[in-house]
Design a protein around this motif. Structure first.
Motif, mmCIF file in Angstrom:
data_model
loop_
_atom_site.group_PDB
_atom_site.id
_atom_site.type_symbol
_atom_site.label_atom_id
_atom_site.label_comp_id
_atom_site.label_asym_id
_atom_site.label_seq_id
_atom_site.Cartn_x
_atom_site.Cartn_y
_atom_site.Cartn_z
ATOM 1 N N SER A 9 -10.245 -50.065 -12.066
ATOM 2 C CA SER A 9 -10.788 -49.651 -10.769
ATOM 3 C C SER A 9 -11.299 -50.826 -9.941
ATOM 4 O O SER A 9 -11.987 -50.624 -8.942
ATOM 5 C CB SER A 9 -11.942 -48.648 -10.989
ATOM 6 O OG SER A 9 -11.484 -47.493 -11.660
ATOM 7 N N ILE A 294 -15.131 -47.688 -1.120
ATOM 8 C CA ILE A 294 -15.836 -47.694 -2.403
ATOM 9 C C ILE A 294 -17.089 -46.827 -2.321
ATOM 10 O O ILE A 294 -17.395 -46.062 -3.241
ATOM 11 C CB ILE A 294 -16.194 -49.135 -2.803
ATOM 12 C CG1 ILE A 294 -14.922 -49.914 -3.179
ATOM 13 C CG2 ILE A 294 -17.179 -49.154 -3.975
ATOM 14 C CD1 ILE A 294 -15.148 -51.389 -3.433
ATOM 15 N N ASN A 297 -16.364 -43.137 -2.563
ATOM 16 C CA ASN A 297 -15.932 -42.694 -3.892
ATOM 17 C C ASN A 297 -16.940 -43.017 -4.988
ATOM 18 O O ASN A 297 -16.624 -42.854 -6.176
ATOM 19 C CB ASN A 297 -14.588 -43.353 -4.244
ATOM 20 C CG ASN A 297 -13.469 -42.878 -3.341
ATOM 21 O OD1 ASN A 297 -13.346 -41.693 -3.075
ATOM 22 N ND2 ASN A 297 -12.654 -43.805 -2.853
ATOM 23 N N ALA A 298 -18.130 -43.499 -4.617
ATOM 24 C CA ALA A 298 -19.132 -43.861 -5.616
ATOM 25 C C ALA A 298 -19.539 -42.642 -6.438
ATOM 26 O O ALA A 298 -19.522 -41.509 -5.958
ATOM 27 C CB ALA A 298 -20.360 -44.468 -4.935
ATOM 28 N N LYS A 299 -19.918 -42.899 -7.681
ATOM 29 C CA LYS A 299 -20.232 -41.787 -8.590
ATOM 30 C C LYS A 299 -21.618 -41.200 -8.342
ATOM 31 O O LYS A 299 -21.932 -40.115 -8.831
ATOM 32 C CB LYS A 299 -20.123 -42.255 -10.036
ATOM 33 C CG LYS A 299 -21.237 -43.201 -10.464
ATOM 34 C CD LYS A 299 -21.063 -43.655 -11.896
ATOM 35 C CE LYS A 299 -22.212 -44.581 -12.311
ATOM 36 N NZ LYS A 299 -22.023 -45.129 -13.661
ATOM 37 N N GLY A 303 -25.294 -45.715 -5.561
ATOM 38 C CA GLY A 303 -24.169 -46.601 -5.281
ATOM 39 C C GLY A 303 -23.607 -46.402 -3.890
ATOM 40 O O GLY A 303 -23.270 -47.370 -3.195
ATOM 41 N N MET A 304 -23.517 -45.154 -3.464
ATOM 42 C CA MET A 304 -23.000 -44.860 -2.128
ATOM 43 C C MET A 304 -23.862 -45.502 -1.049
ATOM 44 O O MET A 304 -23.349 -46.127 -0.111
ATOM 45 C CB MET A 304 -22.927 -43.346 -1.923
ATOM 46 C CG MET A 304 -22.394 -42.903 -0.564
ATOM 47 S SD MET A 304 -23.702 -42.701 0.707
ATOM 48 C CE MET A 304 -24.541 -41.218 0.105
ATOM 49 N N CYS A 307 -23.447 -49.350 -0.763
ATOM 50 C CA CYS A 307 -22.205 -49.721 -0.063
ATOM 51 C C CYS A 307 -22.344 -49.561 1.441
ATOM 52 O O CYS A 307 -21.940 -50.449 2.211
ATOM 53 C CB CYS A 307 -21.038 -48.889 -0.578
ATOM 54 S SG CYS A 307 -20.535 -49.276 -2.263
ATOM 55 N N ILE A 359 -19.936 -51.284 -8.148
ATOM 56 C CA ILE A 359 -19.993 -49.838 -7.897
ATOM 57 C C ILE A 359 -18.595 -49.233 -7.924
ATOM 58 O O ILE A 359 -18.380 -48.147 -8.478
ATOM 59 C CB ILE A 359 -20.687 -49.577 -6.546
ATOM 60 C CG1 ILE A 359 -22.165 -49.979 -6.626
ATOM 61 C CG2 ILE A 359 -20.561 -48.105 -6.135
ATOM 62 C CD1 ILE A 359 -22.850 -50.096 -5.284
ATOM 63 N N GLY A 360 -17.632 -49.934 -7.343
ATOM 64 C CA GLY A 360 -16.266 -49.439 -7.341
ATOM 65 C C GLY A 360 -15.668 -49.371 -8.731
ATOM 66 O O GLY A 360 -14.924 -48.437 -9.058
ATOM 67 N N ARG A 363 -16.955 -46.140 -10.818
ATOM 68 C CA ARG A 363 -17.000 -44.838 -10.137
ATOM 69 C C ARG A 363 -16.447 -43.704 -10.997
ATOM 70 O O ARG A 363 -16.638 -42.527 -10.673
ATOM 71 C CB ARG A 363 -16.229 -44.911 -8.815
ATOM 72 C CG ARG A 363 -14.736 -45.108 -8.946
ATOM 73 C CD ARG A 363 -14.100 -45.122 -7.555
ATOM 74 N NE ARG A 363 -12.665 -45.262 -7.599
ATOM 75 C CZ ARG A 363 -12.013 -46.418 -7.544
ATOM 76 N NH1 ARG A 363 -12.715 -47.543 -7.458
ATOM 77 N NH2 ARG A 363 -10.689 -46.460 -7.576
ATOM 78 N N HIS A 364 -15.729 -44.029 -12.096
ATOM 79 C CA HIS A 364 -15.185 -43.002 -12.977
ATOM 80 C C HIS A 364 -15.743 -43.179 -14.386
ATOM 81 O O HIS A 364 -15.024 -43.394 -15.336
ATOM 82 C CB HIS A 364 -13.647 -43.095 -13.035
ATOM 83 C CG HIS A 364 -12.988 -42.909 -11.726
ATOM 84 N ND1 HIS A 364 -13.194 -41.806 -10.922
ATOM 85 C CD2 HIS A 364 -12.120 -43.710 -11.050
ATOM 86 C CE1 HIS A 364 -12.475 -41.927 -9.828
ATOM 87 N NE2 HIS A 364 -11.822 -43.069 -9.869
#
Length: 370
Positions: A9, A294, A297-299, A303-304, A307, A359-360, A363-364
């Motif tokens: 990722s 990124i 799509n942050a978890k 994190g969001m 960014c 963070i990217g 994310r999963h």
């Protein structure tokens, strides 16, 4: 231990975009300082060294799970305030401002690192209050959170960085869920109350920058000189520019002050023309798009928000720096991210990109369970 599967990722395009901008910076700095009119021939070497140090720091930050920053944020915020206070008592001055701490081998500018720390600390504060943004009074604690370090920076004085803080907090509040009408109310009320008070606290040279922005020709040989020479440099580049290391009048004859720092965009436009300027703008567009992607799509919310805070900071600095170079914004002294010469700014931006990449990559998280 670092899990190599995280690289699935990893946003290589974001990193390559940053490297491309930095390489453009080194080439332009080399070109504008080739005649060593300042008496210092080592601008490029120092910037390249900071690039290397920044890249190492980026890799270190990428290797650490970003959620660890959530726990240490209060300590970072406290260290940030101590550094800003130290500037007021122990800092060195240049150009009418006291913004640096001399470390012998390096001039530390705490206000640059304060941007990075305030983004992380705001992200934690807003995450802890997630879902609590319905009231008109909800944003007040976050304004107080930012007001303390911002006030210390304004005292240096550094109006440009103070404005960056305002943009960061408004941008992050909007993404956290604050209502647009509430933010508009605070923006209008803040401008109505704060601008007159702010004006009385400005230094003479800061007031003159505002007057010159409205009419550069009113003082063409003093306060208006930088702005006029910058616009001449941008316009004289034409479509293709006068060429790197060529005899451009504004750059090589040293008519344009601060051509490797605040006005590096003007230097680039004279040497590489409209085409070079568009290439740089496209690189910034890719940079911001990848950061926002990124963030989207942050978890988690933490994190969001980091960014979007980084994106707000970079967008504002790019718009203001390029805007002042072409006469569309007052001169503020804000550096052009990854382009302007300056160790503290470059290191801070590399740290911010490292955290975004971090963070990217994570994310999963559930993909890597046992």
């Amino acid at each position: 231990m670092f899990d190599r599967r995280l690289f699935r990722s990893f946003d290589f395009l974001l990193l390559l975009t940053v490297i491309a901008i930095l390489l453009m910076s080194l080439v332009v700095i080399s070109s504008v300082t080739m005649h060593d009119l300042s008496g210092d021939p080592f601008f490029v070497q120092r910037q390249a060294m900071m690039f290397g140090v920044g890249f190492i720091i980026l890799l270190v930050i990428v290797s650490i799970d970003y959620t660890i920053f959530y726990r240490f944020t209060p300590y970072l915020y406290g260290i940030n305030l101590l550094m800003l206070l130290a500037v007021l008592f122990l800092g060195s001055s240049a150009g009418g401002a006291q913004r640096w701490i001399e470390l012998g081998f390096f001039r530390l500018q705490p206000s640059e690192f304060a941007k990075f720390i305030i983004i992380i600390s705001l992200a934690r504060h807003m995450t802890a209050r997630e879902g609590d943004f319905e009231s008109l009074f909800s944003p007040i604690p976050f304004f107080v959170h930012v007001a303390i370090p911002m006030g210390l920076i304004f005292m240096q004085p550094d109006l440009g960085t103070s404005l960056v803080f305002i943009v960061i907090v408004f941008g992050m509040l909007f993404m956290a869920g604050a209502k647009l009408r509430h933010l508009a109310f605070y923006a209008i009320a803040g401008a109505a109350v704060g601008l007159p008070l702010l004006y009385t606290r400005l230094q003479e040279y800061q007031r003159m920058r505002l007057f010159i922005f409205l009419n550069p020709d009113s003082d063409p040989l003093h306060y208006g000189y930088q702005l006029i020479q910058s616009m001449i440099a941008v316009g004289s580049g034409g479509v293709w520019g006068k060429g790197l290391f060529a005899d451009g009048t504004q750059i090589q004859l040293d008519f344009l002050p601060e051509q490797h720092t605040d006005f590096i965009f003007s230097a680039l436009a004279e040497q590489l023309g409209f085409v070079g300027a568009i290439v740089l703008l496209l690189l910034y567009l890719i940079l911001i798009f990848r950061i926002l992607r990124i963030g989207a799509n942050a978890k988690d919310t933490f994190g969001m928000l980091i960014c979007f805070g980084v994106a707000s900071m970079l967008v504002f600095q790019v718009l203001v720096n390029i805007g002042m170079s072409i006469g569309m914004m007052p001169v503020t002294g804000l550096p052009l991210p990854f382009m302007s010469y300056g160790g503290s700014s470059l290191l801070m931006n590399m740290m911010a990109i490292g955290l975004v990449l971090n963070i990217g990559m994570r994310r999963h998280r559930l993909m890597f369970g046992n």
